[in-house]
Design a protein around this motif. Structure first.
Motif, PDB file in Angstrom:
ATOM      1  N   SER A 148       0.851  -1.178   0.000  1.00 57.77           N
ATOM      2  CA  SER A 148       0.000   0.000   0.000  1.00 57.77           C
ATOM      3  C   SER A 148       0.887   1.227   0.000  1.00 57.77           C
ATOM      4  N   LEU A 149       0.278   2.411  -0.059  1.00 60.26           N
ATOM      5  CA  LEU A 149       1.061   3.636   0.029  1.00 60.26           C
ATOM      6  C   LEU A 149       1.630   3.835   1.433  1.00 60.26           C
ATOM      7  N   ASP A 186      12.934   3.290   3.201  1.00 62.20           N
ATOM      8  CA  ASP A 186      13.161   3.027   4.619  1.00 62.20           C
ATOM      9  C   ASP A 186      11.816   2.710   5.249  1.00 62.20           C
ATOM     10  N   ALA A 187      11.785   1.754   6.169  1.00 64.02           N
ATOM     11  CA  ALA A 187      10.506   1.355   6.755  1.00 64.02           C
ATOM     12  C   ALA A 187      10.694   0.908   8.203  1.00 64.02           C
ATOM     13  N   ARG A 213       5.907  -0.173   8.007  1.00 59.31           N
ATOM     14  CA  ARG A 213       5.343   1.133   7.630  1.00 59.31           C
ATOM     15  C   ARG A 213       6.446   1.973   7.014  1.00 59.31           C
ATOM     16  N   PHE A 214       6.183   2.551   5.831  1.00 59.34           N
ATOM     17  CA  PHE A 214       7.167   3.419   5.206  1.00 59.34           C
ATOM     18  C   PHE A 214       7.412   4.652   6.075  1.00 59.34           C
ATOM     19  N   GLN A 221       8.353   8.637  -5.451  1.00 56.62           N
ATOM     20  CA  GLN A 221       8.123   7.245  -5.079  1.00 56.62           C
ATOM     21  C   GLN A 221       6.636   6.982  -4.841  1.00 56.62           C
ATOM     22  N   GLU A 222       5.948   7.947  -4.229  1.00 52.50           N
ATOM     23  CA  GLU A 222       4.512   7.788  -3.969  1.00 52.50           C
ATOM     24  C   GLU A 222       3.742   7.677  -5.274  1.00 52.50           C
TER      25      GLU A 222
END
Length: 244
Positions: A148-149, A186-187, A213-214, A221-222
Motif C-alpha cells: 500500500s502507500l 526506509d521502513a 510502515r514506510f 516514489q509515492e
C-alpha cells in the motif's frame, strides 16, 4: 457516494473542488477512471473553474470506449486521503498537442482521510521480492505479500533471527516488483507474526510474516507506487472477470 456518514467529507463549490484537483495535478498523482465498461489509469493535466482535462489512457480501445459511456467515477489516493468524484461524460480534446479528455469541473468531490491505506495483494506469478538486511547483519530476501502507500507485508523465506524488535527502522530496503520496476525505501517494523496455510497434504504450514510502515516515501516514489497499485488492481479485476 452520498452516504450520510460521508457528508462531512464533501468539498463543494469551485474553489474547494479546484483546491483538491490542483493538488492532484501538481503532484502528478495517478487517478483511476472507472465506468460500466472498464477502467483505466490517467492523471489530471489541467484544472480551472470551467474545465478539467485528463490524460488519455495507454490503450486506444479503452480511450474510445470511455468517450462513449455516461457516468464515470474517478478515484485517487493523496497524502493518506481518498479522493472520489463523479463525471457525466468525457469529451475528446487536446493538451500540449496530444489527445486528452475534457469535461466540466465536478460540482463536488469526496475527500476522506484514511486511517489505513488501501492494500493490494502482490501477485503469485511473478513473485515480488523485498531485499533487505537483518538488523544484526546478513542479507534477507523476503517475499512481498501485500503493498500500500503506507507500507508492506512480507513473508520470510528461510531462517529468521529470533530477536527482531518491533519499532526498529530498516534502511535501504529494495522492493523488486518485476516489470513495474524497483523502489528503495526506509521502513519501520510494526509487527512480527505468521501466516498459516494448509498444504496439499492437509498439513498446517506457518510462515513468519513481517509488517512494515514506510517512514520516508518521497513524492516521486509515492506516484510510482500508486501507479503500481492501480495496475495490480486492474489486473486482479480483469482476472476475476475472466473466471466468472
Amino acid at each position: 457516494m452520498k452516504e450520510p456518514d460521508n457528508e462531512q467529507y464533501y468539498k463543494r463549490g469551485t474553489l474547494a473542488v479546484l483546491g483538491v484537483l490542483r493538488d492532484l495535478e501538481h503532484d502528478g498523482m495517478p487517478i483511476m477512471v472507472s465506468h460500466a465498461r472498464g477502467q483505466f489509469i490517467s492523471r489530471i493535466l489541467s484544472a480551472d473553474k470551467d474545465l478539467l482535462v485528463l490524460d488519455y489512457g495507454s490503450n486506444d480501445y479503452d480511450n474510445q470506449v470511455t468517450l462513449e459511456v455516461r457516468s464515470l467515477t474517478v478515484t485517487a489516493e493523496m497524502k493518506g486521503a481518498k479522493v472520489e468524484f463523479s463525471l457525466e461524460q468525457l469529451h475528446e480534446a487536446h493538451f500540449g498537442g496530444l489527445p486528452a479528455f475534457s469535461t466540466p469541473l465536478p460540482s463536488e468531490l469526496l475527500q476522506i482521510q484514511r486511517r489505513e491505506y488501501f492494500r493490494i495483494s502482490a501477485p503469485l506469478d511473478p513473485v515480488f521480492y523485498c531485499h533487505a538486511s537483518w538488523p544484526e547483519g546478513g542479507k534477507a530476501r523476503l517475499r512481498l505479500q501485500d503493498i500500500s502507500l503506507g507500507g508492506i507485508g512480507v513473508l520470510v523465506e528461510g531462517e529468521m533471527p529470533g530477536n527482531l524488535a518491533s519499532g526498529a527502522t530498516w534502511h535501504g530496503m529494495r522492493l523488486d516488483m518485476g516489470e513495474y520496476g524497483e523502489l528503495q525505501v526506509d521502513a519501520q517494523l510494526l509487527h512480527v507474526g505468521a501466516r498459516t496455510t494448509v498444504s496439499g497434504k492437509n498439513e498446517t504450514v506457518s510462515t513468519p510474516r513481517l509488517s512494515f510502515r514506510f517512514t520516508s516515501l518521497g513524492p516521486v516514489q509515492e506516484r510510482q507506487l500508486q501507479q503500481i497499485i492501480f495496475s495490480l488492481e486492474r489486473v486482479a479485476r480483469e482476472k476475476a472477470m475472466r473466471f466468472r
